[in-house]
Write an enzyme that holds these catalytic residues in place. Structure first.
Site, PDB file in Angstrom:
ATOM      1  N   CYS A 132     -30.419 -62.997  35.076  1.00  0.00           N
ATOM      2  CA  CYS A 132     -28.963 -62.761  35.159  1.00  0.00           C
ATOM      3  C   CYS A 132     -28.592 -61.313  34.831  1.00  0.00           C
ATOM      4  O   CYS A 132     -27.466 -60.894  35.095  1.00  0.00           O
ATOM      5  CB  CYS A 132     -28.225 -63.714  34.231  1.00  0.00           C
ATOM      6  N   HIS A 272     -21.118 -61.134  32.165  1.00  0.00           N
ATOM      7  CA  HIS A 272     -21.879 -62.123  32.929  1.00  0.00           C
ATOM      8  C   HIS A 272     -21.129 -63.453  32.866  1.00  0.00           C
ATOM      9  O   HIS A 272     -20.734 -63.905  31.791  1.00  0.00           O
ATOM     10  CB  HIS A 272     -23.282 -62.248  32.350  1.00  0.00           C
ATOM     11  N   ASN A 302     -22.332 -69.977  37.163  1.00  0.00           N
ATOM     12  CA  ASN A 302     -23.240 -68.863  36.872  1.00  0.00           C
ATOM     13  C   ASN A 302     -24.078 -68.573  38.123  1.00  0.00           C
ATOM     14  O   ASN A 302     -24.900 -69.403  38.518  1.00  0.00           O
ATOM     15  CB  ASN A 302     -24.130 -69.263  35.689  1.00  0.00           C
TER      16      ASN A 302
HETATM   17  N1  COA Z   1     -22.221 -83.754  30.923  1.00  0.00           N
HETATM   18  C1  COA Z   1     -22.101 -84.565  29.852  1.00  0.00           C
HETATM   19  N2  COA Z   1     -22.869 -84.432  28.775  1.00  0.00           N
HETATM   20  C2  COA Z   1     -23.790 -83.456  28.766  1.00  0.00           C
HETATM   21  C3  COA Z   1     -23.971 -82.592  29.845  1.00  0.00           C
HETATM   22  C4  COA Z   1     -23.147 -82.781  30.965  1.00  0.00           C
HETATM   23  N3  COA Z   1     -23.234 -82.011  32.050  1.00  0.00           N
HETATM   24  N4  COA Z   1     -24.954 -81.739  29.561  1.00  0.00           N
HETATM   25  C5  COA Z   1     -25.398 -82.033  28.340  1.00  0.00           C
HETATM   26  N5  COA Z   1     -24.696 -83.087  27.851  1.00  0.00           N
HETATM   27  C6  COA Z   1     -24.845 -83.746  26.581  1.00  0.00           C
HETATM   28  C7  COA Z   1     -26.176 -83.512  25.954  1.00  0.00           C
HETATM   29  O1  COA Z   1     -27.118 -84.414  26.486  1.00  0.00           O
HETATM   30  C8  COA Z   1     -25.876 -83.768  24.505  1.00  0.00           C
HETATM   31  O2  COA Z   1     -25.928 -85.153  24.313  1.00  0.00           O
HETATM   32  P1  COA Z   1     -26.641 -85.754  23.009  1.00  0.00           P
HETATM   33  O3  COA Z   1     -25.881 -85.193  21.846  1.00  0.00           O
HETATM   34  O4  COA Z   1     -26.453 -87.216  23.200  1.00  0.00           O
HETATM   35  O5  COA Z   1     -28.046 -85.281  23.079  1.00  0.00           O
HETATM   36  C9  COA Z   1     -24.426 -83.347  24.358  1.00  0.00           C
HETATM   37  O6  COA Z   1     -23.907 -83.238  25.682  1.00  0.00           O
HETATM   38  C10 COA Z   1     -24.212 -82.046  23.635  1.00  0.00           C
HETATM   39  O7  COA Z   1     -25.068 -81.102  24.161  1.00  0.00           O
HETATM   40  P2  COA Z   1     -25.131 -79.683  23.522  1.00  0.00           P
HETATM   41  O8  COA Z   1     -26.386 -79.023  23.973  1.00  0.00           O
HETATM   42  O9  COA Z   1     -24.828 -79.749  22.067  1.00  0.00           O
HETATM   43  O10 COA Z   1     -23.861 -78.998  24.208  1.00  0.00           O
HETATM   44  P3  COA Z   1     -23.415 -77.521  24.020  1.00  0.00           P
HETATM   45  O11 COA Z   1     -22.100 -77.476  23.389  1.00  0.00           O
HETATM   46  O12 COA Z   1     -24.481 -76.641  23.461  1.00  0.00           O
HETATM   47  O13 COA Z   1     -23.204 -77.075  25.533  1.00  0.00           O
HETATM   48  C11 COA Z   1     -24.313 -75.849  27.262  1.00  0.00           C
HETATM   49  C12 COA Z   1     -24.300 -77.107  26.405  1.00  0.00           C
HETATM   50  C13 COA Z   1     -25.504 -75.888  28.195  1.00  0.00           C
HETATM   51  C14 COA Z   1     -23.033 -75.782  28.065  1.00  0.00           C
HETATM   52  C15 COA Z   1     -24.373 -74.626  26.316  1.00  0.00           C
HETATM   53  O14 COA Z   1     -25.416 -74.786  25.402  1.00  0.00           O
HETATM   54  C16 COA Z   1     -24.560 -73.349  27.048  1.00  0.00           C
HETATM   55  O15 COA Z   1     -23.716 -72.921  27.816  1.00  0.00           O
HETATM   56  N6  COA Z   1     -25.688 -72.652  26.813  1.00  0.00           N
HETATM   57  C17 COA Z   1     -25.942 -71.407  27.496  1.00  0.00           C
HETATM   58  C18 COA Z   1     -26.307 -71.679  28.917  1.00  0.00           C
HETATM   59  C19 COA Z   1     -26.328 -70.453  29.737  1.00  0.00           C
HETATM   60  O16 COA Z   1     -25.352 -69.765  29.831  1.00  0.00           O
HETATM   61  N7  COA Z   1     -27.461 -70.191  30.382  1.00  0.00           N
HETATM   62  C20 COA Z   1     -27.627 -69.092  31.250  1.00  0.00           C
HETATM   63  C21 COA Z   1     -27.725 -67.843  30.487  1.00  0.00           C
HETATM   64  S1  COA Z   1     -27.895 -66.546  31.584  1.00  0.00           S
END
Ligand code: COA
Length: 345
Positions: A132, A272, A302
């Site tokens: 990215c 980004h 993204n």
């Molecule tokens: N819909 C519903 N629930 C979802 C889900 C979705 N699309 N994706 C994940 N969950 C669930 C998980 O399974 C988890 O369930 P559990 O508690 O029963 O295990 C719960 O939601 C919470 O997940 P968590 O990882 O705590 O959520 P979060 O607040 O960290 O958000 C992301 C998840 C991926 C949105 C966040 O971590 C994020 O944006 N990370 C960076 C990703 C990124 O930008 N990557 C590219 C970088 S260049």
């Protein structure tokens, strides 16, 4: 730009002996595929909700390329739009750099396919891979060739068909990404400061946080590698999130420090476009005003290397960036990689 503002920042390139030579973004262009995949559409594919995706990411929709539409097709369309806007003919282009993690194929480079598609037959062409962060890395590489007087006109592109490496059964990742391309034409432009600085960073110790394990020399494609899902993007979301906020904040600070400016002098910040919460957390630490930040991730998700390139084009089109403005680009990606650039538009 008013003369009073002009005196308040410096061009860090000057001290490296580049006096009299500047590298400007002469024109930008972008392309996103027509097909829109909304959060409601995703509700039918995986166990998710519009509410979850919107509240955790800010994303409402993303664009998905057609089956027969490749990264080079999107890159070429973005490039041609930039060339039209900049009045640049294919034969004037000296070099094409494409940043992508989803090349048309491992080789030849996507840049060579783009060269063929836009008819820039005089140009050298190669790809770079910084996930990215790729567009800023490519800008920095391109500007080095301009500053050293090796080339006069360089096409820099960030382009991705991430839909081709997404596991559409994994709700943790499939809601986050989209396809598209953005392009910039770099040129020496007398009497303009252009790209003032670009800083880049990497931390390979955290390479496992975000990767696609299959398809390279470590894990060539086999029936097992395919059935084990090794050719899909994998991510530790929580760790990636934390690292993104820290790295983007630090990179932005470093870029501002090099230009001896503070954040309030930046007219438009283009981060980004990964997650609204990442953008807000970085903005809060930098002390930005909400109106300084350009966000379009609600429409596209993204798009990795294409992300800031598409956003830059849209910000210019919407007149959020005007001639003389200071613009801050700040990125983060797999690798880990990160970077920030300050541009006088
Ligand atoms: N819909 C519903 N629930 C979802 C889900 C979705 N699309 N994706 C994940 N969950 C669930 C998980 O399974 C988890 O369930 P559990 O508690 O029963 O295990 C719960 O939601 C919470 O997940 P968590 O990882 O705590 O959520 P979060 O607040 O960290 O958000 C992301 C998840 C991926 C949105 C966040 O971590 C994020 O944006 N990370 C960076 C990703 C990124 O930008 N990557 C590219 C970088 S260049």
């Amino acid at each position: 730009m008013s003369p009073s503002i002009q005196k308040k920042f410096k061009n860090p390139r000057a001290k490296h002996g580049f006096q009299g030579r500047t590298c400007s973004i002469a024109a930008v262009g972008s392309y996103v595929p027509a097909k829109e995949l909304t959060n409601q559409d995703l509700e039918k594919l995986v166990d998710t909700t519009d509410d979850w995706i919107t509240s955790r990411t800010g994303i409402k929709a993303r664009r998905i390329a057609a089956e027969d539409e490749f990264t080079s097709d999107m890159a070429a369309k973005a490039a041609l739009r930039a060339m039209v806007k900049g009045g640049v003919k294919p034969e004037e282009i000296d070099l094409i750099i494409v940043a992508t993690i989803t090349p048309d194929m491992p080789f030849p480079s996507t840049a060579c396919w783009v060269q063929q598609k836009i008819g820039a037959h005089r140009a050298a062409a190669f790809d770079i891979e910084a996930a990215c962060s790729g567009f800023i890395f490519a800008l920095e590489i391109g500007q080095q060739f301009i500053m050293s007087r090796t080339y006069d006109t360089i096409l820099v592109i960030g382009a991705e068909k991430l839909s081709s490496i997404i596991n559409w059964k994994d709700r943790n990742t499939c809601v986050l990404f989209g396809d598209g391309a953005g392009a910039a034409i770099l040129r020496h432009r007398p009497a303009a400061h252009g790209l003032l600085t670009a800083c880049m960073g990497a931390d390979g110790r955290k390479a496992d946080l975000l990767s696609m394990p299959g398809g390279g020399s470590r894990c060539p494609a086999t029936i097992d590698s395919v059935s084990n899902g090794l050719h899909f993007l994998r991510m530790d979301g929580k760790e990636t999130f934390k690292n993104a906020v820290n790295a983007m904040y630090t990179a932005a600070q470093e870029a501002l420090r090099r230009c001896e400016i503070n954040i309030s002098q930046i007219a438009c910040i283009i981060p980004h476009q990964a997650n609204r919460r990442i953008i807000d957390a970085v903005g809060e630490r930098l002390g930005v005003q909400p109106e300084q930040v350009f966000v379009n991730l609600d429409k596209y998700g993204n798009t990795s290397a294409a992300s800031v390139a598409i956003a830059l084009d849209e910000a210019v089109e919407q007149e959020r960036i005007k001639q003389g403005d200071l613009v801050l680009l700040v990125v983060f990606g797999a690798g880990l990689t990160w970077g920030a650039a300050v541009i006088e538009w």
